[in-house]
Design an enzyme around this catalytic site. Structure first.
Site, PDB file in Angstrom:
ATOM      1  N   ARG A 172      -7.821   8.894  -2.809  1.00  0.00           N
ATOM      2  CA  ARG A 172      -6.451   8.745  -3.314  1.00  0.00           C
ATOM      3  C   ARG A 172      -6.341   9.411  -4.686  1.00  0.00           C
ATOM      4  O   ARG A 172      -6.928   8.948  -5.666  1.00  0.00           O
ATOM      5  CB  ARG A 172      -6.049   7.273  -3.424  1.00  0.00           C
ATOM      6  CG  ARG A 172      -4.643   7.110  -4.016  1.00  0.00           C
ATOM      7  CD  ARG A 172      -4.034   5.738  -3.784  1.00  0.00           C
ATOM      8  NE  ARG A 172      -4.642   4.689  -4.587  1.00  0.00           N
ATOM      9  CZ  ARG A 172      -4.145   3.449  -4.685  1.00  0.00           C
ATOM     10  NH1 ARG A 172      -3.039   3.121  -4.015  1.00  0.00           N
ATOM     11  NH2 ARG A 172      -4.756   2.548  -5.410  1.00  0.00           N
ATOM     12  N   ASP A 452      -5.655  -4.405 -10.643  1.00  0.00           N
ATOM     13  CA  ASP A 452      -5.619  -2.973 -10.926  1.00  0.00           C
ATOM     14  C   ASP A 452      -4.296  -2.646 -11.593  1.00  0.00           C
ATOM     15  O   ASP A 452      -3.551  -3.545 -11.990  1.00  0.00           O
ATOM     16  CB  ASP A 452      -5.869  -2.145  -9.670  1.00  0.00           C
ATOM     17  CG  ASP A 452      -4.764  -2.277  -8.624  1.00  0.00           C
ATOM     18  OD1 ASP A 452      -3.715  -2.898  -8.914  1.00  0.00           O
ATOM     19  OD2 ASP A 452      -4.940  -1.739  -7.514  1.00  0.00           O
TER      20      ASP A 452
END
Length: 547
Positions: A172, A452
């Site tokens: 990603r 995150d």
């Protein structure tokens, strides 16, 4: 240290400037890789900026009271009879995927974890210091070659299992909105996502293609079919430059912005020659809902713990994604289980794992083809549930013809409360995560959850929205100002007190990730929370403070 390439490099990449130095950089960024970056930047830079400008314009209409809706100009795409290209064999079964940053230890453990897929994350799980980015690319180069090893300070050595036993690697890159300031082309920074994706492809695409393993990517934070089409342009350019077949590089798109939820068919169509699925990026999606409706007092969400996937607007989003993907021959991937096993408290751990089981049962029963976990210990739990209820490689045969999602369902308000613990918890999560991020760590365990950037963004945006709606956006005070569940009015004094008292509540700060940056994080959160305008992304002002 600055390395300026005044002479033309292969591919005409003169004008490339690398403004930092890290160990191993020369092998990661040889002249030919820089040439690829230069040609790619020049190919998409103007369109990228136009699309970022379009985001600002669109948000202004939402701020003025307009609501998102399905596009009339793309009705033919939504109603047309078409399907995406066939899914490669390596991605037919994705029942459990693990995600995490790109450091060597994580890459080895994740590839060895028993998950079907490992998403190596340069975005929400990685603090994009230059050293982290170069080391991350080195880790992935070693992973593709099968040579990656890691030795811990304890002396423990980590090495990859045989290739056939590894999870499928999916990378990603960063989203369109983030720059990579350490690489400038013609005086302008390259898009961070282009850097991440193209450097990985430069080193690994040919080897992965030879193994029928891609390369494969997750594309984050798209807001429109036009942004998907720009990725198609970029990927096609990379394939042509590297001598790959068109469509060799496959992608899964995260539907993690509210505008994108209204363009799922269109995003699949724009990438139809290479897309293999959509993913419910639930945390960023909640963040996007907050951001889209930042000026809409009637759509203020309750504290984060109450905004679960059973809330009507999130249930509608998930079911629409499943229906859309299966109609078009693509995978419908479920969301993240962020829990971490709780050591030393068996009862609390069982309660946490029960929540994971319930969430994964909900996903597989709804028709999802796979799910995400943040910790290896959750892989057996998720796999057991998917194995029991999904006997085939996927369940694209589940058409969900019963689903009829309207605009009103996708934007429905969410009932709930804001407790003192919820308010102070948002302050703590944002400060602790931001401190660690500024110190170079992008994935931080806090209270047995793996936090995150997405979860920190929820915390930060909720604080801004609660505070500014409580202040009525500078208007005269009103009787319906936001209050905590105990009756305390939400105001900037409440925030100031929470920030002031936080260090004492954290105990031995020196043991926390990024402890030295906690004062910086407190100051930045205070500044962002008080700003008249909601900052688009927390990571934009924070990135200015990174090396």
């Amino acid at each position: 240290m600055s390395a300026v390439f005044a002479e033309p490099l292969p591919g005409g990449s003169n004008g490339v400037e690398v403004t930092a130095q890290a160990a191993g950089q020369d092998s990661v960024l040889p002249p030919a890789a820089l040439a690829l970056l230069a040609s790619l930047h020049r190919r998409v830079k103007e369109r990228r900026q136009a699309l970022l400008d379009a985001r600002v314009t669109r948000q202004a209409t939402f701020d003025a009271g307009e609501l998102p809706d399905f596009r009339e100009d793309t009705r033919a795409i939504r109603e047309g009879d078409w399907r995406v290209a066939p899914i490669p064999a390596a991605l037919l079964d994705r029942r459990v995927e693990i995600t995490g940053p790109v450091d060597a230890k994580m890459v080895i453990n994740a590839l060895n974890s028993g998950a079907k897929v490992f998403m190596a994350d340069f975005e929400d799980s990685t603090s994009p210091t230059w050293a982290n980015l170069i080391a991350g690319q080195q880790s992935l180069i070693g992973a593709v070659a099968g040579t990656l090893q890691f030795s811990a300070d304890s002396g423990k050595r980590y090495a990859l299992k045989p290739f056939a036993e590894q999870a499928v690697l999916v990378v990603r890159p960063r989203g369109w909105h983030l720059d990579e300031k350490h690489v400038r082309i013609d005086g302008k920074p390259i898009a961070g996502g282009l850097f991440d994706l193209a450097v990985f492809a430069f080193h690994g695409a040919q080897a992965l293609a030879a193994k029928d393993r891609g390369p494969y990517f997750y594309l984050p934070k798209l807001q429109s079919m036009e942004e998907a089409a720009l990725w198609e342009t970029a990927l096609s350019h990379i394939e042509a430059t590297l001598g790959l077949a068109q469509g060799q590089m496959k992608v899964t798109v995260l539907i993690e912005t509210l505008p994108a939820a209204f363009e799922m068919h269109e995003i699949l169509h724009a990438l139809r020659g290479r897309i293999v699925g959509l993913n419910c990026g639930r945390w960023d999606y909640i963040f996007s809902y907050l951001k889209t409706f930042r000026r809409h007092r009637d759509r203020v969400l309750p504290e984060r713990g109450q905004v679960t996937m059973t809330q009507p607007f999130l249930k509608a989003y998930s079911e629409l994604l499943i229906q859309t993907c299966h109609r078009r021959g693509a995978h419908a991937m479920g969301g993240m289980a962020a829990q971490i096993p709780i050591s030393g408290d068996e009862a609390a751990n069982e309660q946490a794992m029960a929540r994971v089981r319930a969430d994964k049962l909900r996903e597989v029963s709804a028709g999802h083809d796979g799910t995400w976990v943040a910790h290896p210990a959750l892989i057996p739990i998720a796999r057991e549930i998917f194995d029991e209820h999904m006997r085939e490689a996927n369940q694209q045969q589940v058409a969900r013809a019963d689903v009829h999602v309207t605009r009103e369902q996708l934007i429905a308000p969410c009932a709930g409360t804001i407790t003192r613990g919820g308010f102070e918890g948002n302050v703590e999560v944002c400060v602790r995560y931001l401190a660690a991020w500024l110190d170079g760590s992008g994935c931080v365990p806090i209270h047995w959850l793996m936090e995150d950037a997405a979860t920190a963004e929820i915390s930060r945006t909720q604080l801004w929205q609660w505070l500014h709606h409580a202040d009525a956006f500078g208007q005269e005070p009103r009787a319906d100002h936001l209050h905590l569940a105990d009756g305390t009015q939400i105001d900037f004094a409440l925030l100031e007190r929470a920030l002031r008292e936080l260090p004492a509540k954290l105990g031995d700060i020196a043991q926390l990730p990024g402890s030295a940056r906690i004062p910086d994080a407190i100051a930045l959160l205070d500044k962002l929370s008080r700003g008249d305008e909601l900052a688009e992304f927390l990571t934009l002002p924070a990135y200015e403070r990174l090396d």
